[in-house]
Scaffold this active site. Structure first.
Site, PDB file in Angstrom:
ATOM      1  N   TYR A 171       0.847  -1.197   0.000  1.00  0.00           N
ATOM      2  CA  TYR A 171       0.000   0.000   0.000  1.00  0.00           C
ATOM      3  C   TYR A 171       0.875   1.236   0.000  1.00  0.00           C
ATOM      4  O   TYR A 171       1.797   1.342   0.806  1.00  0.00           O
ATOM      5  CB  TYR A 171      -0.908   0.035   1.235  1.00  0.00           C
ATOM      6  CG  TYR A 171      -2.363   0.004   0.838  1.00  0.00           C
ATOM      7  CD1 TYR A 171      -2.880   1.037   0.061  1.00  0.00           C
ATOM      8  CD2 TYR A 171      -3.206  -1.041   1.214  1.00  0.00           C
ATOM      9  CE1 TYR A 171      -4.204   1.005  -0.348  1.00  0.00           C
ATOM     10  CE2 TYR A 171      -4.519  -1.071   0.805  1.00  0.00           C
ATOM     11  CZ  TYR A 171      -5.020  -0.050   0.028  1.00  0.00           C
ATOM     12  OH  TYR A 171      -6.315  -0.078  -0.382  1.00  0.00           O
ATOM     13  N   GLU A 224      -0.460   4.791  -0.624  1.00  0.00           N
ATOM     14  CA  GLU A 224      -1.255   6.013  -0.858  1.00  0.00           C
ATOM     15  C   GLU A 224      -0.391   7.245  -0.630  1.00  0.00           C
ATOM     16  O   GLU A 224       0.364   7.316   0.335  1.00  0.00           O
ATOM     17  CB  GLU A 224      -2.457   6.051   0.076  1.00  0.00           C
ATOM     18  CG  GLU A 224      -3.575   5.136  -0.400  1.00  0.00           C
ATOM     19  CD  GLU A 224      -4.669   4.995   0.636  1.00  0.00           C
ATOM     20  OE1 GLU A 224      -4.351   4.980   1.837  1.00  0.00           O
ATOM     21  OE2 GLU A 224      -5.845   4.907   0.254  1.00  0.00           O
ATOM     22  N   ASP A 259      -5.302  14.767 -25.115  1.00  0.00           N
ATOM     23  CA  ASP A 259      -5.444  13.359 -24.747  1.00  0.00           C
ATOM     24  C   ASP A 259      -4.749  12.550 -25.838  1.00  0.00           C
ATOM     25  O   ASP A 259      -5.328  12.287 -26.892  1.00  0.00           O
ATOM     26  CB  ASP A 259      -6.932  13.003 -24.639  1.00  0.00           C
ATOM     27  CG  ASP A 259      -7.133  11.522 -24.338  1.00  0.00           C
ATOM     28  OD1 ASP A 259      -6.141  10.761 -24.352  1.00  0.00           O
ATOM     29  OD2 ASP A 259      -8.293  11.132 -24.102  1.00  0.00           O
ATOM     30  N   THR A 311      -2.797   6.916 -22.222  1.00  0.00           N
ATOM     31  CA  THR A 311      -2.714   5.556 -21.715  1.00  0.00           C
ATOM     32  C   THR A 311      -1.251   5.143 -21.859  1.00  0.00           C
ATOM     33  O   THR A 311      -0.499   5.769 -22.605  1.00  0.00           O
ATOM     34  CB  THR A 311      -3.552   4.577 -22.552  1.00  0.00           C
ATOM     35  OG1 THR A 311      -3.087   4.663 -23.911  1.00  0.00           O
ATOM     36  CG2 THR A 311      -5.027   4.914 -22.516  1.00  0.00           C
ATOM     37  N   LYS A 334      -1.036   1.587 -25.235  1.00  0.00           N
ATOM     38  CA  LYS A 334      -1.318   1.574 -26.679  1.00  0.00           C
ATOM     39  C   LYS A 334       0.016   1.683 -27.424  1.00  0.00           C
ATOM     40  O   LYS A 334       0.841   0.782 -27.279  1.00  0.00           O
ATOM     41  CB  LYS A 334      -2.325   2.668 -27.012  1.00  0.00           C
ATOM     42  CG  LYS A 334      -3.680   2.410 -26.328  1.00  0.00           C
ATOM     43  CD  LYS A 334      -4.749   3.440 -26.634  1.00  0.00           C
ATOM     44  CE  LYS A 334      -6.011   3.146 -25.818  1.00  0.00           C
ATOM     45  NZ  LYS A 334      -7.025   4.208 -25.968  1.00  0.00           N
ATOM     46  N   ARG A 371      -1.121  -1.893 -19.025  1.00  0.00           N
ATOM     47  CA  ARG A 371      -2.408  -1.201 -19.082  1.00  0.00           C
ATOM     48  C   ARG A 371      -2.455  -0.147 -17.974  1.00  0.00           C
ATOM     49  O   ARG A 371      -2.304  -0.477 -16.795  1.00  0.00           O
ATOM     50  CB  ARG A 371      -3.488  -2.263 -18.876  1.00  0.00           C
ATOM     51  CG  ARG A 371      -4.855  -1.939 -19.311  1.00  0.00           C
ATOM     52  CD  ARG A 371      -5.617  -3.223 -19.595  1.00  0.00           C
ATOM     53  NE  ARG A 371      -5.246  -3.705 -20.930  1.00  0.00           N
ATOM     54  CZ  ARG A 371      -5.673  -3.156 -22.061  1.00  0.00           C
ATOM     55  NH1 ARG A 371      -6.508  -2.143 -22.051  1.00  0.00           N
ATOM     56  NH2 ARG A 371      -5.270  -3.625 -23.220  1.00  0.00           N
TER      57      ARG A 371
HETATM   58  C1  LIG Z   1      -8.135   4.538 -25.143  1.00  0.00           C
HETATM   59  C2  LIG Z   1      -8.450   5.959 -24.887  1.00  0.00           C
HETATM   60  C3  LIG Z   1      -8.765   6.424 -23.597  1.00  0.00           C
HETATM   61  C4  LIG Z   1      -9.109   5.511 -22.432  1.00  0.00           C
HETATM   62  O1  LIG Z   1      -8.201   4.664 -21.989  1.00  0.00           O
HETATM   63  P1  LIG Z   1      -8.616   3.479 -20.965  1.00  0.00           P
HETATM   64  O2  LIG Z   1      -7.295   3.071 -20.418  1.00  0.00           O
HETATM   65  O3  LIG Z   1      -9.316   2.460 -21.759  1.00  0.00           O
HETATM   66  O4  LIG Z   1      -9.484   4.086 -19.911  1.00  0.00           O
HETATM   67  C5  LIG Z   1      -8.938   7.780 -23.429  1.00  0.00           C
HETATM   68  N1  LIG Z   1      -8.820   8.644 -24.452  1.00  0.00           N
HETATM   69  C6  LIG Z   1      -8.551   8.233 -25.700  1.00  0.00           C
HETATM   70  C7  LIG Z   1      -8.443   9.243 -26.795  1.00  0.00           C
HETATM   71  C8  LIG Z   1      -8.376   6.883 -25.960  1.00  0.00           C
HETATM   72  O5  LIG Z   1      -8.162   6.475 -27.219  1.00  0.00           O
END
Ligand SMILES: *Cc1c(COP(=O)(O)O)cnc(C)c1O
Length: 459
Positions: A46, A48, A216, A243, A246, A252
């Site tokens: 833990y 936090e 994002d 993320t 990807k 993840r």
């Molecule tokens: C995949 C994605 C997310 C979300 O990611 P998660 O890990 O699945 O919550 C947010 N924004 C964009 C543009 C994405 O392609």
């Protein structure tokens, strides 16, 4: 518990991943080093709160403190529990590497996912009811950018800009809406968008109204890290969320990079001013929206960021884009119509309904039968809804990790045409029964190719 059926199912999944070709553009394969860190005993701890941020500052675009010192030095932290001497240094390494990769003033490596990262930024900067300007979901935006089924959309007031018919951002509409609505955040970054955004242009618009500029980059973070896509933080943006699983090829998870002052998370929440955004974000991640961090995942993020800092990662990123262009060109030669006419990144959106009268879901299922995995996707102005969208979305990050090149891209585009021809003749999913032999033949060819390019960490 070796006879637990969970392990049999994991073994079956290994076979599926090895024998098929992963064309879902948001998926990738991690290295054995990333996998090892993620499966480690750090899950027992833990933690936090936060480690010390001392020494994690950029001087002339280099970190003040070298990695060896970070790995050695034990500093007073901002944690709620004892026993942090190893976890602190691991999290500091992850933060330092993320800052170096994206030239950021600060990094928060704790978000459990991309969705959590976005929600924390909204929570850091907005009050309930505040306006956020983001792209229409049907034009390539993400669910977390204002879909009515999300919590954020019930707290904030999302306003949508769209794309032009040639598939670019409608910058004029974005500017008009920004000036009219005066949103608190302007959000750039998408899940199905094939162009490179003009960050400078959006930053100019944002400055006029004092909005927080948020990118994002969940899909393209690996391309930014590899130097084949511009970095929004170097074009006037204040915050970048992403993320880590990807194109960045890590475990993840989520990550938030920001520009501004870094401060003690123990002090009271500072004023909502742009220069305080890193501190506001730390507070919004913990305790604002999450509990204890996943330190085993943070360790795996550190390993993945370390891999992305290596020169080979630049070649990987360049190859992803080269492969995407080759795949898009061959698909076009084979009669497919592509949204935006092609791609500038790792993504391709195929308008299958328009060219062949076959909807995206039907085509997705038929491709699945031959071991080509991708997803049906709505197109701008689509009438089919989420269950019968007019397109499919695919991309090259995962197959590029396996070592495939232009030759294999052409082969994949040719199989996609063969499967499309079968769909056109079969008319419905039930109709595919008649073409079982043909589909089986393609499945075997896909498998033969796939097995020549082993999946990392599976072999
Ligand atoms: C995949 C994605 C997310 C979300 O990611 P998660 O890990 O699945 O919550 C947010 N924004 C964009 C543009 C994405 O392609």
């Amino acid at each position: 518990m070796k006879n637990d059926p969970v392990f049999d199912l994991i073994a079956e999944e290994k076979v599926r991943q090895s024998e098929g070709l992963e064309l879902i553009p948001s998926e990738n394969y991690v290295s054995s080093a990333v996998l090892e860190a993620m499966g480690s005993i750090l899950t027992n701890k833990y933690s936090e709160g936060y480690p010390s941020f001392k020494g994690l500052t950029f001087v002339d675009s280099k970190l003040e403190m070298p990695e060896v010192e970070i790995a050695k030095e034990i500093l007073p932290n901002y944690r709620y529990y004892g026993g942090q001497r190893n976890v602190d240094r691991i999290e500091r390494l992850a933060i330092a590497r993320a800052m170096e990769l994206f030239h950021a003033d600060h990094a928060n490596v704790q978000p459990h996912s991309g969705a959590n990262a976005n929600e924390a930024v909204y929570w850091a900067w907005c009050e309930p009811g505040d306006k956020i300007l983001a792209m229409n979901l049907g034009h390539g935006g993400h669910l977390t950018h204002g879909s009515p089924v999300t919590r954020s959309a019930n707290i904030y007031n999302f306003i949508a800009y769209g794309t032009t018919p040639d598939g670019d951002i409608d910058y004029d509409e974005l500017e008009r809406l920004a000036l009219e609505e005066q949103p608190k955040i302007i959000l750039v970054g998408y899940s199905a968008f094939m162009k490179i955004p003009d960050f400078d242009r959006v930053a100019e618009i944002g400055k006029k109204i004092g909005a927080l500029l948020m990118a994002d980059m969940a899909h393209v973070a690996g391309l930014i890290a590899g130097g084949v896509h511009p970095n929004p933080l170097e074009h006037g943006f204040h915050v970048m969320t992403t993320t880590t699983h990807k194109t960045l090829r890590g475990p993840r998870g989520g990550l938030i990079l920001s520009m501004g002052n870094v401060g003690s998370p123990l002090k009271k929440t500072p004023e909502k001013k742009l220069e305080n955004i890193p501190i506001l974000i730390d507070k919004a991640v913990f305790p604002g929206t999450q509990g204890g961090p996943l330190e085993h995942v943070i360790a795996a993020k550190a390993v993945a960021f370390g891999e992305a800092l290596q020169p080979e990662f630049k070649d990987y990123a360049a190859k992803i884009v080269e492969n995407a262009k080759a795949l898009a060109d061959r698909l076009a030669e084979n009669g497919f119509v592509l949204q935006g006419g092609g791609t500038e990144n790792h993504l391709i959106l195929v308008k299958c309904e328009e060219a062949f009268g076959v909807d995206g879901k039907f085509y997705e299922r038929a491709l699945d039968m031959v071991g080509l995995t991708l997803n049906a996707n709505a197109l701008p102005g689509d009438k089919g809804g989420a269950f019968r969208p007019g397109g499919v979305r695919l991309g090259t990050p995962a197959i590029t990790t396996r070592g495939m090149g232009v030759k294999e891209m052409k082969q994949i585009a040719d199989w996609m045409k063969e499967v499309m021809d079968i769909c056109v003749k079969a008319k419905t999913e039930e109709g595919l029964d008649e073409y079982k032999a043909g589909l089986e033949q393609i499945r075997q060819e896909v498998k033969d190719l796939a097995l020549q390019f082993p999946v990392p960490a599976i072999g």
